[in-house]
Design a protein around this motif. Structure first.
Motif: not given
Length: 69
Positions: A33-36
């Motif tokens: 996701d946008t976190h990794g």
């Protein structure tokens, strides 16, 4: 690498991809996701099925990756 070699490389690689009906893709795991990114890698993938037939363990695909059995 000069332009002539680059052109030859592009053409030979394109011919091989067409011959074996595969593509080179960047992919990552479903939990990314946008976190990794999770399980991120480059793969040669069968076009009709989407199955990875050759997988690198990094963001590049080298001759060594291709020669590993």
């Amino acid at each position: 690498m000069n332009e002539e070699k680059i052109t030859r490389l592009r053409n030979e690689l394109a011919d091989l991809l067409e011959k074996y009906n595969v593509r080179i893709v960047f992919t990552c795991g479903d939990n990314s996701d946008t976190h990794g990114l999770y399980n991120d890698h480059i793969a040669v993938q069968e076009k009709d099925t989407g199955v990875d037939v050759i997988v690198s363990d990094d963001w590049n695909l080298s001759a060594r990756d291709l020669k590993q059995i």
